[in-house]
Design an enzyme around this catalytic site. Structure first.
Site, mmCIF file in Angstrom:
data_model
loop_
_atom_site.group_PDB
_atom_site.id
_atom_site.type_symbol
_atom_site.label_atom_id
_atom_site.label_comp_id
_atom_site.label_asym_id
_atom_site.label_seq_id
_atom_site.Cartn_x
_atom_site.Cartn_y
_atom_site.Cartn_z
ATOM 1 N N ASP A 94 8.701 7.710 1.556
ATOM 2 C CA ASP A 94 9.886 7.053 2.124
ATOM 3 C C ASP A 94 10.693 7.947 3.066
ATOM 4 O OD1 ASP A 94 9.099 5.060 0.462
ATOM 5 O OD2 ASP A 94 11.005 4.885 -0.596
ATOM 6 N N ASP A 132 4.253 -3.712 -1.750
ATOM 7 C CA ASP A 132 4.380 -2.329 -2.217
ATOM 8 C C ASP A 132 3.267 -1.966 -3.210
ATOM 9 O OD1 ASP A 132 5.624 0.163 -2.367
ATOM 10 O OD2 ASP A 132 7.627 -0.677 -2.628
#
Ligand code: GAL
Length: 402
Positions: free
Chosen positions: A217, A162
């Protein structure tokens, strides 16, 4: 360079009546050099804990999910990577080794990986290129080689990496560093880049990662948009237009994990979401609770003919060939010369959608067999065009074989 030239073509997203550059999707996939770790020759398939469970991960959940992947037929349908997302890690010890949460993972990661492997599955884990993960757990910044060695020792097969808390780090350099660390660790590990498309990874990640997120997301909804950047799946779909030239075997655009079965959409909407991910040659990471899945959801996730569209060995990402506002036609070139064609109705009422052969790289006089992949029915032959009635917020997926 051909790639850049193609990349600079401007696409009209969702303008009414637009016939979209019909030949573009026939062009060769773009990235000059692909990551040479021998992995992800077709888009990776598996399960990830984030969409449903967020920080609520534990060895119990992972073991039960491994069992469910076998029992539900998910593993045999191709879903092999079982990935624990954020929150498995709590600290570093005096030597700098990453420490898994001892309460949630009392048996340790090696034992868990062994269990996952014993089920014929592969084991995945999550970290972050910055100082901390998005949930403020320790990141890998400064510990890249040590962490990669640790993952390899545990038996990790997949790393999602990430981009939170990265300060002024350069994305390409940060991800290339972990790529090199994984290569040195001596175990084949799929490398999943998750920087949300913020520095256009499709331009630099072809030889860095096996897949890279292209957007913020995904949310469990048709077209919602959250202030913090979360997106419904059709919003994400719109952002994939033009990225098709960068995907191919070993290096894929990742429009994020699946929301199929998480409760926020109808069965038809989930079928449309899944279909479009297959047309996009997207990684298929299920994100629902596999221990409590309805038959309808299982049938969506495990439909072999639809999965075959995603997993086609040619590795071509499908493209939007027609955009009539709410009505869209997407097509994916398949290794056998056939086309997978999705007729997507984004409106709320039933409408007819047609595809012309000339839009999918076939001459108008060509006779072709048409099969409905969801109904699992041959529809006979057609010449020049095919059309179908598509309910609102739904899709018809056909395979057209000359
Ligand atoms: C986000 C990422 C999500 C999930 C989450 C965990 O940055 O896009 O998929 O991994 O972090 O905190």
């Amino acid at each position: 360079m051909a790639v850049r030239k193609l990349g600079s073509i401007r696409f009209r997203a969702r303008s009414a009546g637009a016939l979209l550059l019909p030949a573009l999707w026939l062009m060769t996939a773009g990235s000059a050099a692909a990551l040479d770790n021998g992995l992800a020759k077709t888009p990776p398939m598996g399960w990830n804990s984030w969409n449903k469970f967020h920080c609520n991960v534990s060895e119990k959940l992972i073991r039960e999910t491994a069992d469910a992947m076998v029992a539900t037929g998910m593993r045999d349908a191709g879903y092999v990577y079982l990935v624990i997302d954020d929150c498995w890690q709590v600290d570093r010890d005096a030597q700098g080794n990453i420490v898994p949460d001892p309460k949630r993972f009392p048996s340790g990661m090696k034992a868990l990986a062994d269990y996952v492997h014993s089920k014929g599955l592969k084991f995945g884990i999550y970290s972050d290129a910055g100082r901390m993960t998005c949930q403020k757990r320790p990141g890998s910044r400064g510990y890249e080689f040590q962490d990669a060695r640790q993952y390899a020792a545990w038996g990790v097969d997949y790393l999602k990496y990430d981009w939170c808390h990265h300060g002024k780090q350069n994305s390409e350099a940060s991800y290339a560093l972990m790529r090199d660390a994984l290569a040195k660790a001596g175990r084949p590990i799929v490398f999943s880049i998750c920087e949300w498309g913020s520095t256009k990874p499709w331009l630099w990640a072809g030889d860095v990662g096996n897949l890279w997120r292209t957007t913020g997301d995904i949310q469990d909804c048709w077209d919602c948009k959250r202030k913090w950047g979360g997106l419904g799946w059709t919003q994400i779909l719109d952002q994939q237009v033009g990225l098709e030239v960068y995907a191919g075997p070993g290096h894929w655009n990742d429009p994020d994990m699946l929301e199929v079965g998480n409760g926020g959409m109808t069965t038809e909407e989930y079928r449309a979401h899944f279909t479009m991910w297959c047309i996009l040659a997207a990684p298929l990471m299920a994100g629902n609770d596999l221990r409590n899945m309805t038959d309808e959801i299982r049938e969506i996730l495990t439909n072999p003919e639809v999965i075959a569209v995603d997993q086609d060995p040619l590795g071509k990402q499908g493209v939007k060939v027609r955009d009539d506002g709410d009505l869209e036609v997407w097509a994916k070139q398949m290794a056998d010369g056939s086309r997978a064609v999705a007729l997507l109705n984004r409106s709320t009422k039933k409408q007819e959608i047609a595809v012309q052969w000339t839009e999918i790289g076939y001459p108008a006089h060509l006779k072709a067999a048409v099969r409905d992949l969801w109904k699992k029915q041959d529809l006979g032959t057609a010449t020049g065009r095919f059309s179908a009635e598509v309910p609102g917020h739904a899709v018809v997926l056909v395979r057209i074989r000359p």
